[in-house]
Design an enzyme around this catalytic site. Structure first.
Site, PDB file in Angstrom:
ATOM      1  N   ARG A  77      29.604  36.292  69.284  1.00  0.00           N
ATOM      2  CA  ARG A  77      29.969  37.648  68.913  1.00  0.00           C
ATOM      3  C   ARG A  77      31.090  37.565  67.868  1.00  0.00           C
ATOM      4  O   ARG A  77      32.176  37.072  68.159  1.00  0.00           O
ATOM      5  CB  ARG A  77      30.441  38.403  70.163  1.00  0.00           C
ATOM      6  CG  ARG A  77      30.870  39.774  69.836  1.00  0.00           C
ATOM      7  CD  ARG A  77      31.310  40.643  71.006  1.00  0.00           C
ATOM      8  NE  ARG A  77      31.860  41.825  70.396  1.00  0.00           N
ATOM      9  CZ  ARG A  77      33.031  42.367  70.675  1.00  0.00           C
ATOM     10  NH1 ARG A  77      33.774  41.899  71.655  1.00  0.00           N
ATOM     11  NH2 ARG A  77      33.470  43.405  70.002  1.00  0.00           N
ATOM     12  N   GLU A 166      35.714  48.540  71.340  1.00  0.00           N
ATOM     13  CA  GLU A 166      36.783  49.233  72.062  1.00  0.00           C
ATOM     14  C   GLU A 166      37.248  50.531  71.408  1.00  0.00           C
ATOM     15  O   GLU A 166      38.412  50.659  71.004  1.00  0.00           O
ATOM     16  CB  GLU A 166      37.976  48.293  72.253  1.00  0.00           C
ATOM     17  CG  GLU A 166      37.598  47.029  73.001  1.00  0.00           C
ATOM     18  CD  GLU A 166      38.808  46.217  73.460  1.00  0.00           C
ATOM     19  OE1 GLU A 166      39.922  46.471  72.983  1.00  0.00           O
ATOM     20  OE2 GLU A 166      38.623  45.330  74.315  1.00  0.00           O
ATOM     21  N   GLU A 356      33.691  40.618  76.131  1.00  0.00           N
ATOM     22  CA  GLU A 356      34.997  39.949  76.032  1.00  0.00           C
ATOM     23  C   GLU A 356      35.588  39.789  77.411  1.00  0.00           C
ATOM     24  O   GLU A 356      35.518  40.711  78.230  1.00  0.00           O
ATOM     25  CB  GLU A 356      36.027  40.792  75.258  1.00  0.00           C
ATOM     26  CG  GLU A 356      35.971  40.690  73.779  1.00  0.00           C
ATOM     27  CD  GLU A 356      37.084  41.499  73.103  1.00  0.00           C
ATOM     28  OE1 GLU A 356      38.191  41.633  73.670  1.00  0.00           O
ATOM     29  OE2 GLU A 356      36.826  41.996  72.004  1.00  0.00           O
TER      30      GLU A 356
HETATM   31  C1  FCB Z   1      40.883  43.160  73.016  1.00  0.00           C
HETATM   32  C2  FCB Z   1      40.434  43.092  71.571  1.00  0.00           C
HETATM   33  C3  FCB Z   1      40.389  41.712  71.014  1.00  0.00           C
HETATM   34  C4  FCB Z   1      41.532  40.854  71.503  1.00  0.00           C
HETATM   35  C5  FCB Z   1      41.703  40.947  73.004  1.00  0.00           C
HETATM   36  C6  FCB Z   1      42.824  40.108  73.543  1.00  0.00           C
HETATM   37  O1  FCB Z   1      41.409  44.422  73.270  1.00  0.00           O
HETATM   38  O2  FCB Z   1      39.147  43.649  71.419  1.00  0.00           O
HETATM   39  O3  FCB Z   1      40.322  41.802  69.618  1.00  0.00           O
HETATM   40  O4  FCB Z   1      42.682  41.146  70.806  1.00  0.00           O
HETATM   41  O5  FCB Z   1      41.897  42.278  73.364  1.00  0.00           O
END
Ligand code: FCB
Length: 451
Positions: A77, A166, A356
């Site tokens: 990704r 996000e 993530e």
């Molecule tokens: C998330 C973000 C990513 C990274 C992580 C730690 O909120 O999407 O880019 O910074 O946190």
């Protein structure tokens, strides 16, 4: 000892973002993004760090792909920088920008890794911010045009797409808290930005589909299960309102064409700039839901808060029972289990990708250059086991993406927080696989691990 296993075909991946790794901020026609402007403004980023060079992945991407191959990964990704593709925000596509992503995607395919691009991981072209940015409704149309251009250019090679990274974080941090680019603190700007992003999600979805009817499209939502801080009914209700704002504000409009119940007095439609017919436009029947998750959130009732939720996250970075990462975020693997199951229940068992999940620890090279980041291995063991448990209990989770491949530019924190499976020496750009990277690679190869 037992074995934690995953379904056949489960994707093992990592995630990154253009601003955080690419560098080359002015190369090959790329225009300034809001993060370039923000980072070059004194006082905004810790230590005055900038993303100008970052991990230099714009030049070193073959090294990145080789590392992923060494780790037996099957999905990557990454994000596409809008200011590289359309330096003017709209207008003509810059072939040099497109070419970079074509080369990256081809290298991934060659290595047997699924390219899984995100169209927007926070680098709005500054020219569009100068015209009002996300609070300006027109940005939705600009974004849909950009999305169509990218799918047109890469759709023959890329099957799976993420529209936004996000949305709840970049609207809140960028337009309400002012901690992220463009650094604005204004409730109305935040409310309008949120609605534009929902319109943009719907419009981009349709534009992408009309470019390629077989495109598989989702969004990566930041999510965190919201637990009441105390035993009162009031805290329980406040936790549900917080859940509605943080977890569902960009999901419920897409899937059900309505805003969830976050505000005590209902959504402030006028301040948000909602017009007649909009709740049809925001619809986007996403093929999968991406979940970005780090920890849980404890919520208490707080009458009279600044935005009309009457709720407040007591510790926005988790509770105090679990260990803390170097960023101060509570390690709480059940958060991932709980969130996946709640979304599975509330949205009729959608396809989920963990887009993530990861942790910041500063562990660096020892005298021999080896990096023994045992706490990161424990973190991944716990959270991945939670994913396996959620699958056993009925969730349809197709993949997991560790945040992140490389230590990188962590937004306002600059280079201080290291989340990588790979250590980066920011002076030389050299990359070294950490013990956690080796562990993750073995788990990927076996599609499971011992506990
Ligand atoms: C998330 C973000 C990513 C990274 C992580 C730690 O909120 O999407 O880019 O910074 O946190």
């Amino acid at each position: 000892m037992g074995l934690v296993r995953f379904p056949e075909g489960f994707q093992w991946g990592t995630a990154t973002a253009s601003v955080q790794i690419e560098g080359a901020w002015q190369e090959d026609g790329k225009s300034e993004s809001i993060w370039d402007r923000f980072a070059h403004t004194p006082g905004r980023i810790r230590n005055g760090d900038t993303p100008d060079v970052a991990c230099d992945s714009y030049h070193r991407y073959p090294d990145d792909v080789a590392l992923m191959r060494e780790m037996n990964l099957t999905s990557y990704r990454f994000s596409i920088a809008w200011p590289r593709i359309l330096p003017g925000g709209g207008g003509p596509v810059d072939a040099r920008g497109v070419d970079y992503y074509v080369r990256l995607v081809d290298a991934l395919l060659e290595a047997g890794i699924r390219p899984f691009p995100t169209l927007y991981h926070w680098d709005l072209p500054q020219v569009l911010q100068d015209r009002g940015g996300w609070p300006n409704r027109d940005t939705a149309g600009r974004f849909a045009d950009y999305a169509a251009s990218v799918v047109r250019a890469l759709g023959d090679r890329v099957s799976h797409w993420i529209i936004f990274n996000e949305p709840s974080i970049f609207t809140t941090m960028g337009y309400l808290a002012g901690i992220h680019a463009p650094g604005i603190r204004d409730r109305d700007a935040f409310l309008r930005a949120g609605h534009t992003v929902n319109l943009a999600q719907g419009e981009a979805f349709r534009a992408m589909r009309s470019e390629r009817s077989d495109a598989v499209i989702g969004t990566a939502f930041n999510m965190s299960p919201c637990e009441p801080a105390g035993d009162s009914e009031a805290d329980a209700a406040a936790a549900e309102r917080w859940h509605a704002l943080v977890n569902l504000w960009y999901l419920e409009p897409a899937l059900r064409g309505r805003y969830p119940h976050a505000f005590v007095d209902g959504p402030p439609l006028e301040a948000m700039g909602v017009r007649e017919g909009d709740m049809e436009l925001v619809r986007a029947p996403l093929d999968f839901l991406g979940i970005n998750l780090y920890t849980r959130t404890l919520v208490a009732e707080r009458p009279g808060d600044a935005i009309g939720l009457d709720a407040w996250a007591v510790g926005p970075l988790g509770g105090n029972e679990g260990p803390k990462t170097d960023f101060g975020w509570e390690v709480w693997p059940d958060a991932l289990y709980d969130m996946i199951l709640r979304i599975t229940r509330d949205y009729d068992r959608p396809v989920i990708e963990v887009t993530e999940n990861g942790c910041s620890y500063a562990d660096g090279p020892d005298a021999n250059g080896a990096i023994h980041d045992a706490r990161r291995i424990d973190f991944y063991r716990g959270y991945l086991a939670a994913v396996a448990r959620a699958i056993e209990d009925g969730a349809d989770v197709r993949g997991y993406h560790a945040w992140t491949l490389l230590d990188n530019f962590e937004w306002s924190e600059g280079y201080d927080q290291r989340f990588g499976l790979v250590w980066v020496d920011f002076e030389s750009g050299a990359r070294t696989l950490k013990a956690s990277g080796r562990w993750y690679g073995r788990a990927a190869a076996r599609n499971g691990f011992e506990v």
